[in-house]
Design an enzyme around this catalytic site. Structure first.
Site, PDB file in Angstrom:
ATOM      1  CD  GLU A 296      -2.809  -1.200  -0.070  1.00 12.51           C
ATOM      2  OE1 GLU A 296      -3.233  -0.134  -0.558  1.00 12.51           O
ATOM      3  OE2 GLU A 296      -3.024  -2.310  -0.582  1.00 12.51           O
ATOM      4  CD1 TRP A 299      -1.451  -0.400  -3.971  1.00 15.50           C
ATOM      5  CD2 TRP A 299      -1.975   0.862  -5.759  1.00 15.50           C
ATOM      6  NE1 TRP A 299      -2.039  -1.205  -4.928  1.00 15.50           N
ATOM      7  CE2 TRP A 299      -2.372  -0.457  -6.023  1.00 15.50           C
ATOM      8  CE3 TRP A 299      -2.202   1.843  -6.734  1.00 15.50           C
ATOM      9  CZ2 TRP A 299      -2.983  -0.827  -7.221  1.00 15.50           C
ATOM     10  CZ3 TRP A 299      -2.809   1.481  -7.920  1.00 15.50           C
ATOM     11  CH2 TRP A 299      -3.190   0.158  -8.161  1.00 15.50           C
ATOM     12  CD1 TRP A 327     -18.032  14.062 -17.389  1.00 13.62           C
ATOM     13  CD2 TRP A 327     -18.616  12.382 -16.029  1.00 13.62           C
ATOM     14  NE1 TRP A 327     -16.928  13.254 -17.209  1.00 13.62           N
ATOM     15  CE2 TRP A 327     -17.255  12.219 -16.381  1.00 13.62           C
ATOM     16  CE3 TRP A 327     -19.196  11.442 -15.184  1.00 13.62           C
ATOM     17  CZ2 TRP A 327     -16.478  11.165 -15.927  1.00 13.62           C
ATOM     18  CZ3 TRP A 327     -18.420  10.388 -14.725  1.00 13.62           C
ATOM     19  CH2 TRP A 327     -17.090  10.255 -15.094  1.00 13.62           C
ATOM     20  CG  ASN A 362      -8.735   2.169   0.458  1.00 12.67           C
ATOM     21  OD1 ASN A 362      -8.625   3.091  -0.334  1.00 12.67           O
ATOM     22  ND2 ASN A 362      -8.676   0.900   0.093  1.00 12.67           N
ATOM     23  CD1 TRP A 380     -13.066  11.320 -13.725  1.00 14.14           C
ATOM     24  CD2 TRP A 380     -11.596  12.320 -12.366  1.00 14.14           C
ATOM     25  NE1 TRP A 380     -12.025  11.802 -14.501  1.00 14.14           N
ATOM     26  CE2 TRP A 380     -11.101  12.408 -13.691  1.00 14.14           C
ATOM     27  CE3 TRP A 380     -10.832  12.873 -11.333  1.00 14.14           C
ATOM     28  CZ2 TRP A 380      -9.897  13.031 -14.019  1.00 14.14           C
ATOM     29  CZ3 TRP A 380      -9.624  13.503 -11.654  1.00 14.14           C
ATOM     30  CH2 TRP A 380      -9.172  13.576 -12.989  1.00 14.14           C
ATOM     31  CD1 TRP A 403     -10.620  11.363  -5.899  1.00 19.28           C
ATOM     32  CD2 TRP A 403     -12.632  10.748  -6.665  1.00 19.28           C
ATOM     33  NE1 TRP A 403     -11.534  11.554  -4.886  1.00 19.28           N
ATOM     34  CE2 TRP A 403     -12.778  11.198  -5.328  1.00 19.28           C
ATOM     35  CE3 TRP A 403     -13.763  10.305  -7.343  1.00 19.28           C
ATOM     36  CZ2 TRP A 403     -14.013  11.214  -4.671  1.00 19.28           C
ATOM     37  CZ3 TRP A 403     -14.999  10.324  -6.686  1.00 19.28           C
ATOM     38  CH2 TRP A 403     -15.105  10.773  -5.383  1.00 19.28           C
TER      39      TRP A 403
HETATM   40  P1  FAD Z   1      -3.273   2.066   5.225  1.00 19.59           P
HETATM   41  O1  FAD Z   1      -4.112   0.990   4.656  1.00 19.59           O
HETATM   42  O2  FAD Z   1      -2.743   1.890   6.578  1.00 19.59           O
HETATM   43  O3  FAD Z   1      -2.099   2.305   4.176  1.00 19.59           O
HETATM   44  C1  FAD Z   1      -0.835   2.866   4.531  1.00 19.59           C
HETATM   45  C2  FAD Z   1      -0.496   4.029   3.630  1.00 19.59           C
HETATM   46  O4  FAD Z   1      -0.392   3.612   2.276  1.00 19.59           O
HETATM   47  C3  FAD Z   1      -1.549   5.131   3.611  1.00 19.59           C
HETATM   48  O5  FAD Z   1      -1.388   5.988   4.711  1.00 19.59           O
HETATM   49  C4  FAD Z   1      -1.291   5.813   2.277  1.00 19.59           C
HETATM   50  O6  FAD Z   1      -0.239   6.730   2.376  1.00 19.59           O
HETATM   51  C5  FAD Z   1      -0.854   4.645   1.407  1.00 19.59           C
HETATM   52  N1  FAD Z   1      -1.987   4.145   0.639  1.00 19.59           N
HETATM   53  C6  FAD Z   1      -2.901   3.227   1.010  1.00 19.59           C
HETATM   54  N2  FAD Z   1      -3.785   2.992   0.016  1.00 19.59           N
HETATM   55  C7  FAD Z   1      -3.425   3.799  -1.001  1.00 19.59           C
HETATM   56  C8  FAD Z   1      -3.940   4.018  -2.319  1.00 19.59           C
HETATM   57  N3  FAD Z   1      -4.995   3.355  -2.792  1.00 19.59           N
HETATM   58  N4  FAD Z   1      -3.319   4.936  -3.101  1.00 19.59           N
HETATM   59  C9  FAD Z   1      -2.231   5.613  -2.665  1.00 19.59           C
HETATM   60  N5  FAD Z   1      -1.708   5.430  -1.435  1.00 19.59           N
HETATM   61  C10 FAD Z   1      -2.292   4.544  -0.614  1.00 19.59           C
HETATM   62  N6  FAD Z   1      -4.920   8.621   0.122  1.00 19.59           N
HETATM   63  C11 FAD Z   1      -4.275   9.736   0.505  1.00 19.59           C
HETATM   64  O7  FAD Z   1      -3.264   9.653   1.211  1.00 19.59           O
HETATM   65  N7  FAD Z   1      -4.730  10.971   0.123  1.00 19.59           N
HETATM   66  C12 FAD Z   1      -5.831  11.132  -0.656  1.00 19.59           C
HETATM   67  O8  FAD Z   1      -6.185  12.260  -0.997  1.00 19.59           O
HETATM   68  C13 FAD Z   1      -6.548   9.965  -1.051  1.00 19.59           C
HETATM   69  N8  FAD Z   1      -7.674  10.065  -1.789  1.00 19.59           N
HETATM   70  C14 FAD Z   1      -8.350   8.911  -2.158  1.00 19.59           C
HETATM   71  C15 FAD Z   1      -9.493   9.019  -2.944  1.00 19.59           C
HETATM   72  C16 FAD Z   1     -10.201   7.881  -3.314  1.00 19.59           C
HETATM   73  C17 FAD Z   1     -11.432   8.001  -4.180  1.00 19.59           C
HETATM   74  C18 FAD Z   1      -9.749   6.612  -2.911  1.00 19.59           C
HETATM   75  C19 FAD Z   1     -10.498   5.363  -3.306  1.00 19.59           C
HETATM   76  C20 FAD Z   1      -8.602   6.490  -2.150  1.00 19.59           C
HETATM   77  C21 FAD Z   1      -7.880   7.621  -1.768  1.00 19.59           C
HETATM   78  N9  FAD Z   1      -6.693   7.538  -0.997  1.00 19.59           N
HETATM   79  C22 FAD Z   1      -6.031   8.679  -0.629  1.00 19.59           C
HETATM   80  C23 FAD Z   1      -6.066   6.230  -0.721  1.00 19.59           C
HETATM   81  C24 FAD Z   1      -6.460   5.538   0.590  1.00 19.59           C
HETATM   82  O9  FAD Z   1      -7.844   5.491   0.725  1.00 19.59           O
HETATM   83  C25 FAD Z   1      -5.850   6.193   1.818  1.00 19.59           C
HETATM   84  O10 FAD Z   1      -4.473   6.386   1.651  1.00 19.59           O
HETATM   85  C26 FAD Z   1      -6.049   5.323   3.069  1.00 19.59           C
HETATM   86  O11 FAD Z   1      -7.410   5.079   3.280  1.00 19.59           O
HETATM   87  C27 FAD Z   1      -5.448   5.999   4.268  1.00 19.59           C
HETATM   88  O12 FAD Z   1      -5.683   5.262   5.422  1.00 19.59           O
HETATM   89  P2  FAD Z   1      -4.501   4.510   6.173  1.00 19.59           P
HETATM   90  O13 FAD Z   1      -3.372   5.445   6.380  1.00 19.59           O
HETATM   91  O14 FAD Z   1      -5.090   3.873   7.372  1.00 19.59           O
HETATM   92  O15 FAD Z   1      -4.100   3.420   5.092  1.00 19.59           O
END
Ligand code: FAD
Length: 498
Positions: A296, A299, A327, A362, A380, A403
């Site tokens: 993650e 990602w 849209w 997430n 989006w 997005w």
């Molecule tokens: P954990 O599951 O603990 O993951 C650890 C770290 O990995 C996160 O803190 C984050 O930095 C990174 N990460 C995890 N999933 C993703 C992902 N899909 N894409 C990129 N990095 C990821 N994340 C943001 O940091 N900022 C945003 O503006 C953002 N907007 C989002 C918009 C949408 C529509 C979606 C579906 C996801 C978005 N995310 C965003 C990704 C993700 O949802 C969040 O990073 C995550 O929920 C943060 O919670 P956590 O730190 O507990 O994640």
């Protein structure tokens, strides 16, 4: 941008070295100061820019610039301003313990920097790199124009976006091979915080943090943030420790469950650079659950690489075929979505969690994004803009890439025909309805059987739970079956044009 461009935002070569003209008021027996320009790196440990300034032996000016001018469009959103306020306070306190303090200035960064250099005769400027297109442009120009030595460092990602590339030297467009390549590359060792910092003594003016009015007053919509978060480096470290000790082993299974706190909640800390991926990699090691968790973080690197190599990612469909998408962009429906009043409990719970805490799980982000784009046929970019303003972790790269991923318009995106059924998603990831009950309290007393589809409950069941559909909780704003068919037709139309 090409790799050559990438290097232009790297550390070398310095544009020019030399003391500013008109520097007669500077004490010649003292080395000229170094400026550490804090941006998205609000920490002392594993901060190569700060360490380099400390090692230079020069007195240090620690600077943060609130720049709402470059670029006006992506100025920091409201929820992040709340976070920024707390994080700057924490950084200042940490710096003071080391002998320095934080200088605050407001305005266009190039102008503010030029003024400070003129005022102090600073001869060295250090920063850690940012990868937003406007930041890359700005930093490139600064290197050419400022006329002092500039040192820049990579610390916000596991690897620099130009270092992870395909065999033919192209950026990756698909996550799996990107991550296969990235995870085989060594991660740099995290630095410890400098033991002490030599402060630049002469008095220089600093704005008062309060004068920036970053936190909301009337109304104070951030009350719920205060119990949820501890911004700053110490809070980030604590969150990481808690995750590794209590959650990581279960992370692969628990991360999708809406009713559990199964994820790290590190995203705002990572965005503001209160902690680095290198520190995280070192802390998680190869413990159970670490592979999934690090992917993650991968990602995050991938999203930054996409943004770096395709700078229009937040503005334009990555797949141009989506430019023809019809849209509907209904303002009233968008508003219902923003307020968490769609009549689909899991969607509403997600949107209300976002409003109350500045963060959303997430799984819920994927559900609400799919609903906005596919059920409501809303562009989006509207969802991206709302998240930008309301998320404490709003991040240009992660937000835009995610997005576009949900829309199907992005690189390595979910296929357009994957349309989440909000009832099925709710029942799968919030089986007992605990998530809905917490964030949509008007449904709290509803029988679990109907918690994700209150419109199917009998009048008696609803009355028992104190619910009057259409009065104190909305009826669904759109029928799922209708919306699904309509979306599939719209998406198939543009897919055929490919
Ligand atoms: P954990 O599951 O603990 O993951 C650890 C770290 O990995 C996160 O803190 C984050 O930095 C990174 N990460 C995890 N999933 C993703 C992902 N899909 N894409 C990129 N990095 C990821 N994340 C943001 O940091 N900022 C945003 O503006 C953002 N907007 C989002 C918009 C949408 C529509 C979606 C579906 C996801 C978005 N995310 C965003 C990704 C993700 O949802 C969040 O990073 C995550 O929920 C943060 O919670 P956590 O730190 O507990 O994640």
């Amino acid at each position: 941008p090409s790799i050559a461009n990438a290097n232009a935002c790297g550390g070398e070569p310095p544009a020019a070295v030399g003391r500013n003209p008109g520097s007669s008021r500077f004490d010649a027996s003292m080395p000229a100061p170094a400026i550490v320009w804090f941006r998205q790196d609000l920490r002392l440990a594993d901060n190569p820019a700060l360490s380099a300034a400390a090692e230079s032996g020069r007195p240090i000016i620690c600077l943060y610039i609130l720049d709402d001018e470059t670029p006006a469009k992506w100025r920091i959103g409201a929820a992040q301003r709340w976070w920024l306020h707390q994080s700057l306070q924490a950084l200042d306190a940490d710096l003071r313990r080391k002998g320095c303090s934080l200088t605050l200035r407001r305005g266009a960064a190039p102008r503010v920097l030029a003024e400070l250099i003129r005022e102090t005769g600073a001869e060295l400027l250090c920063w850690n790199r940012c990868y937003e297109p406007f930041a890359v442009e700005r930093d490139k120009a600064l290197k050419q124009n400022l006329g002092i030595e500039i040192k820049s460092f990579g610390a916000a990602l596991l690897h620099e976006p130009w270092d992870v590339q395909t065999g033919s030297g192209e950026p990756y467009k698909v996550f799996t091979p990107f991550w296969r390549a990235a995870r085989s590359m060594p991660v740099r060792a995290a630095l410890t915080a400098p033991r002490a910092l030599k402060s630049y003594d002469p008095k220089i003016t600093s704005d008062a943090l309060e004068a920036w009015a970053l936190t909301p007053r009337r109304p104070n919509w951030a009350l719920g943030f205060e119990t949820e978060w501890r911004p700053g480096e110490a809070g980030a470290r604590k969150a990481l420790e808690r995750f590794v000790d209590e959650r990581m082993t279960e992370y692969p299974g628990a991360r999708d469950q809406l009713d559990q706190r199964g994820t790290s909640e590190l995203s705002p800390h990572l965005h503001f650079g209160e902690i680095t991926p290198a520190q995280i990699a070192a802390a998680v090691g190869d413990g159970a659950g670490s592979d999934k968790f690090m992917s993650e973080i991968g990602w995050r690197d991938f999203s930054h690489s996409l943004l770096f190599h395709w700078p229009t990612l937040p503005e334009s469909n990555w797949r141009a075929s989506f430019d023809a998408f019809p849209w509907a962009n209904d303002k009233a429906l968008l508003r219902a979505w923003q307020r968490g009043e769609t009549g689909y409990p899991v969607v509403d719970a997600g949107m209300r969690q976002l409003w109350a805490t500045g963060w959303m799980h997430n799984r819920a982000r994927m559900i609400v994004a799919s609903f906005l784009i596919k059920h409501l046929l809303t562009d989006w970019r509207e969802g991206q803009a709302w998240f930008w303003d309301t998320l404490v972790d709003a991040d240009l790269a992660n937000n835009a890439a995610s997005w576009q991923w949900v829309a199907g318009s992005g690189a390595d995106a979910a296929p357009y025909f994957r349309i989440f059924n909000p009832v099925v998603q709710g029942e799968r990831y919030d089986a007992d309805g605990a998530y809905v009950r917490r964030w949509v309290p008007e449904l709290a007393k509803l029988d679990t059987k109907f918690i994700h589809k209150p419109w199917l409950a009998s009048g008696q069941d609803l009355a028992k739970a104190g619910i009057r559909l259409g009065k104190n909780y909305p009826k669904p704003i759109i029928d799922h079956g209708f919306a699904r068919t309509r979306a599939l037709e719209a998406f198939a139309n543009i897919a055929n044009k490919n």
